[in-house]
Design a protein around this motif. Structure first.
Motif, mmCIF file in Angstrom:
data_model
loop_
_atom_site.group_PDB
_atom_site.id
_atom_site.type_symbol
_atom_site.label_atom_id
_atom_site.label_comp_id
_atom_site.label_asym_id
_atom_site.label_seq_id
_atom_site.Cartn_x
_atom_site.Cartn_y
_atom_site.Cartn_z
ATOM 1 N N VAL A 45 0.833 -1.200 0.000
ATOM 2 C CA VAL A 45 0.000 0.000 0.000
ATOM 3 C C VAL A 45 0.872 1.257 0.000
ATOM 4 O O VAL A 45 0.610 2.221 -0.726
ATOM 5 N N GLY A 46 1.945 1.243 0.804
ATOM 6 C CA GLY A 46 2.852 2.386 0.837
ATOM 7 C C GLY A 46 3.531 2.609 -0.494
ATOM 8 O O GLY A 46 3.624 3.746 -0.986
ATOM 9 N N GLY A 47 4.026 1.526 -1.107
ATOM 10 C CA GLY A 47 4.659 1.647 -2.414
ATOM 11 C C GLY A 47 3.701 2.155 -3.479
ATOM 12 O O GLY A 47 4.074 2.972 -4.332
ATOM 13 N N LEU A 48 2.458 1.684 -3.416
ATOM 14 C CA LEU A 48 1.443 2.130 -4.372
ATOM 15 C C LEU A 48 1.155 3.618 -4.191
ATOM 16 O O LEU A 48 0.983 4.357 -5.182
ATOM 17 N N ILE A 52 1.558 6.579 -6.988
ATOM 18 C CA ILE A 52 0.456 7.492 -7.332
ATOM 19 C C ILE A 52 0.922 8.942 -7.251
ATOM 20 O O ILE A 52 0.631 9.759 -8.132
ATOM 21 N N PHE A 53 1.669 9.262 -6.180
ATOM 22 C CA PHE A 53 2.164 10.627 -5.998
ATOM 23 C C PHE A 53 3.138 11.016 -7.113
ATOM 24 O O PHE A 53 3.073 12.126 -7.662
ATOM 25 N N VAL A 54 4.039 10.113 -7.450
ATOM 26 C CA VAL A 54 5.008 10.390 -8.506
ATOM 27 C C VAL A 54 4.305 10.597 -9.848
ATOM 28 O O VAL A 54 4.632 11.520 -10.605
ATOM 29 N N LEU A 55 3.317 9.763 -10.142
ATOM 30 C CA LEU A 55 2.569 9.895 -11.392
ATOM 31 C C LEU A 55 1.826 11.229 -11.445
ATOM 32 O O LEU A 55 1.820 11.910 -12.484
ATOM 33 N N ALA A 56 1.222 11.601 -10.326
ATOM 34 C CA ALA A 56 0.494 12.875 -10.279
ATOM 35 C C ALA A 56 1.429 14.049 -10.523
ATOM 36 O O ALA A 56 1.103 14.980 -11.273
ATOM 37 N N TYR A 57 2.621 14.013 -9.911
ATOM 38 C CA TYR A 57 3.564 15.102 -10.093
ATOM 39 C C TYR A 57 4.112 15.135 -11.514
ATOM 40 O O TYR A 57 4.419 16.194 -12.056
ATOM 41 N N ALA A 58 4.243 13.963 -12.119
ATOM 42 C CA ALA A 58 4.687 13.922 -13.516
ATOM 43 C C ALA A 58 3.668 14.617 -14.414
ATOM 44 O O ALA A 58 4.041 15.353 -15.346
ATOM 45 N N LEU A 59 2.384 14.426 -14.135
ATOM 46 C CA LEU A 59 1.345 15.098 -14.905
ATOM 47 C C LEU A 59 1.350 16.597 -14.649
ATOM 48 O O LEU A 59 1.084 17.393 -15.557
ATOM 49 N N VAL A 60 1.647 16.997 -13.405
ATOM 50 C CA VAL A 60 1.758 18.430 -13.095
ATOM 51 C C VAL A 60 2.894 19.056 -13.887
ATOM 52 O O VAL A 60 2.761 20.140 -14.465
ATOM 53 N N VAL A 74 -3.409 16.010 -8.814
ATOM 54 C CA VAL A 74 -3.122 15.938 -7.373
ATOM 55 C C VAL A 74 -4.399 15.765 -6.559
ATOM 56 O O VAL A 74 -4.371 15.170 -5.470
ATOM 57 N N LEU A 75 -5.531 16.267 -7.060
ATOM 58 C CA LEU A 75 -6.802 16.043 -6.355
ATOM 59 C C LEU A 75 -7.141 14.555 -6.339
ATOM 60 O O LEU A 75 -7.525 14.000 -5.302
ATOM 61 N N VAL A 76 -6.992 13.899 -7.487
ATOM 62 C CA VAL A 76 -7.272 12.467 -7.568
ATOM 63 C C VAL A 76 -6.262 11.687 -6.733
ATOM 64 O O VAL A 76 -6.621 10.749 -6.007
ATOM 65 N N ALA A 77 -4.981 12.075 -6.824
ATOM 66 C CA ALA A 77 -3.937 11.379 -6.061
ATOM 67 C C ALA A 77 -4.191 11.475 -4.566
ATOM 68 O O ALA A 77 -4.026 10.493 -3.827
ATOM 69 N N ALA A 78 -4.599 12.654 -4.093
ATOM 70 C CA ALA A 78 -4.880 12.828 -2.664
ATOM 71 C C ALA A 78 -6.010 11.905 -2.224
ATOM 72 O O ALA A 78 -5.928 11.262 -1.166
ATOM 73 N N PHE A 359 -4.888 23.015 -6.257
ATOM 74 C CA PHE A 359 -3.596 22.337 -6.371
ATOM 75 C C PHE A 359 -2.929 22.240 -5.001
ATOM 76 O O PHE A 359 -2.374 21.196 -4.639
ATOM 77 N N PHE A 360 -2.998 23.332 -4.227
ATOM 78 C CA PHE A 360 -2.446 23.307 -2.882
ATOM 79 C C PHE A 360 -3.129 22.227 -2.043
ATOM 80 O O PHE A 360 -2.474 21.517 -1.284
ATOM 81 N N TYR A 361 -4.441 22.129 -2.167
ATOM 82 C CA TYR A 361 -5.157 21.093 -1.415
ATOM 83 C C TYR A 361 -4.595 19.720 -1.760
ATOM 84 O O TYR A 361 -4.306 18.910 -0.874
ATOM 85 N N GLY A 362 -4.465 19.446 -3.059
ATOM 86 C CA GLY A 362 -3.984 18.137 -3.472
ATOM 87 C C GLY A 362 -2.591 17.842 -2.963
ATOM 88 O O GLY A 362 -2.315 16.746 -2.450
ATOM 89 N N VAL A 363 -1.680 18.829 -3.077
ATOM 90 C CA VAL A 363 -0.296 18.633 -2.627
ATOM 91 C C VAL A 363 -0.238 18.433 -1.119
ATOM 92 O O VAL A 363 0.444 17.526 -0.616
ATOM 93 N N VAL A 364 -0.952 19.278 -0.382
ATOM 94 C CA VAL A 364 -0.955 19.180 1.078
ATOM 95 C C VAL A 364 -1.460 17.812 1.526
ATOM 96 O O VAL A 364 -0.866 17.151 2.378
ATOM 97 N N MET A 365 -2.541 17.357 0.939
ATOM 98 C CA MET A 365 -3.117 16.086 1.360
ATOM 99 C C MET A 365 -2.259 14.902 0.914
ATOM 100 O O MET A 365 -2.134 13.909 1.636
ATOM 101 N N CYS A 366 -1.649 14.994 -0.274
ATOM 102 C CA CYS A 366 -0.751 13.919 -0.726
ATOM 103 C C CYS A 366 0.450 13.788 0.195
ATOM 104 O O CYS A 366 0.768 12.698 0.683
#
Length: 491
Positions: A45-48, A52-60, A74-78, A359-366
């Motif tokens: 779960v941690g690795g997944l 997810i976070f890395v993929l979201a940042y790549a899209l950003v 980042v909203l979806v990732a969070a 975007f801030f919400y997504g980053v903070v929660m991720c």
């Protein structure tokens, strides 16, 4: 031997101090930076979650190519990361713990959002009243070249940010640049990079300039006057990239305005109210020991009351001006009076950059979710156990450009590694200016990507990252040399 300045043991810190630290203004994820009861760093779960976070940042990072707003991934990732956490904790019978961590992280984002929302509202209000148009016209009349404008906005960012904080300062200077050089994408991109670097550097030597410095000051690690030992290193961090970038600016004058810009009624008073709002926010922290967001929201009330006054007195003001312009025979100004609309503060709120806030919400929660899983503590422990303090602090500064400097700094404060006073100053410096390496590495950079959308982008900033890294390295060397006496025996 130098007297070492160590943080007090955790058990001796009053509970009130840690509670105050958890409620710092704009704090992205302090509580979530602490590890939850379950260590998920070695689990599937941690690795997944990391993937997810890395993929979201790549899209950003690919926003400029994909033409997809940065808040979406980042909203979806969070949601996915906290969903994974919730599922694991429900299976373990500890759902209340994950719920509590999420609520605290959400509370901290709420402070961040409200602070940003008020700052953006004031900037939109000043823009609507013609403040930045008038400033642009003044600069053009003065004949300031692009290179002069580049240096003026950079220096002002460095000087103002220690008092007004780096985020607010960057937003103000960006508004000026985009007005003066409207349509000149290459220059706006360079000027915004310079503003981000200058604002972050200026905020690094003041307790009020950045959230990380505020955290260190609140924790009692560095006293108020001791932050000024970072003045010269911070100045070096700003000047070296600025000097290099200035050579790539065509030294020409912006196109002249075709008409004079007249400030709308109440423009100057809104500027005064904004300064009063910032002063109220500072006073809330320094005098009342309350989060500065209280002062910012009070300042929004100032603007609402003034907006009410403008609406109520508008008919009388229009009649007076109509009489005056008729006597003068100024038909052009009379025609403009016909297009005057009442000032509406809620329209200014609606024009806030909501993509940036989301975007801030997504980053903070991720980042909060990853911290709750144990990754931030794991990273900090690996650095300070396997490396010396100097190397660890330099690397953490670079990491803060990707992860965000706030949870990184809180992870360090939570671990309380044995470091000299010089090393605490070093991590304060590197965490403060390291975010300049990427546009998403600091609140100032993220906010400017929204304000100067299409002109200042992630890739546009990334192209100059090597030059910014040169300033980063030089500032570290300057601190190690100038403040060498404060390092003691810890390496």
């Amino acid at each position: 031997m130098q007297t070492l300045h160590r943080s007090p043991p955790r058990s001796r810190l009053p509970a009130a101090r840690w509670l105050a630290l958890a409620m710092l203004p704009l704090l992205a994820s302090p509580a979530a930076a602490a590890t939850g009861s379950l260590d998920l760093t070695q689990s599937f779960v941690g690795g997944l979650a990391v993937m997810i976070f890395v993929l979201a940042y790549a899209l950003v990072m690919a926003e400029e190519k994909l033409h997809m707003r940065k808040s979406k991934p980042v909203l979806v990732a969070a949601g996915l990361i906290w969903g994974l956490i919730g599922w694991v904790y429900v299976q373990s019978g500890m759902s209340s713990e994950s719920e509590h961590a999420f609520r605290i992280t959400l509370l901290e984002f709420t402070e961040l959002m409200l602070f940003l929302l008020v700052a953006m509202t004031y900037i939109n209000a000043m823009d609507e009243r013609g403040v930045f148009d008038a400033l642009r016209a003044w600069m053009v009349r003065k004949g300031f070249s692009y290179r002069t404008l580049f240096w003026m906005t950079g220096v002002l960012s460095f000087v103002i940010s220690p008092v007004a904080d780096n985020l607010t300062t960057a937003l103000l200077m960006c508004a000026v640049v985009t007005k003066v050089a409207e349509g000149d994408k290459p220059f706006i991109n360079l000027a915004c990079i310079n503003i981000v670097v200058a604002a972050n550097a200026g905020g690094a030597f003041s307790p009020f300039g950045d959230i990380t410095t505020l955290m260190v000051w609140q924790a009692g690690i560095v006293h108020f006057q001791e932050f000024f030992a970072l003045l010269v290193p911070s100045l070096v961090n700003f000047l070296i990239p600025a000097a290099v970038m200035s050579f790539f600016i065509k030294n020409r004058v912006p196109a002249s305005l075709e008409e004079d810009v007249v400030l709308k009624r109440g423009a100057r008073r809104i500027i005064v109210l904004f300064l009063l709002t910032v002063s109220t926010a500072v006073a809330c922290h320094t005098l009342l020991h309350l989060p500065p967001v209280l002062g910012m929201m009070t300042g929004l009330g100032y603007l609402q009351f003034f907006g009410y006054y403008l609406r109520q007195t508008l008919p009388r003001s229009l009649e007076r001006k109509r009489t005056l312009y008729t006597q003068r025979g100024d038909w052009k100004m009379l025609e403009q009076l016909g297009s005057v609309v009442p000032f509406d503060v809620y329209k200014r709120v609606a024009r806030a950059e909501w993509d940036t806030l989301l975007f801030f919400y997504g980053v903070v929660m991720c980042v909060g979710g990853l911290g709750f899983m144990g990754y931030l503590a794991l990273l900090s422990d690996a650095l300070y156990t396997g490396w010396n303090a100097t190397g660890a602090n330099i690397v953490l500064g670079v990491i803060s450009a990707v992860v965000d400097n706030i949870p990184v700094m809180f992870a360090v404060l939570t671990m309380e590694p044995e470091m000299s006073h010089g090393h605490w100053l070093l991590i304060t410096l590197t965490a403060g200016v390291g975010g300049s390496l990427l546009s998403v590495g600091s609140a100032a950079g993220v906010a400017l990507m929204g304000q100067a959308r299409g002109n200042y982008t992630f890739m546009g900033h990334l192209r100059w990252s090597p030059v910014i890294a040169l300033g980063y390295a030089a500032s570290v060397v300057a601190h190690l040399w100038i403040n060498a006496g404060s390092f003691g025996v810890y390496g």
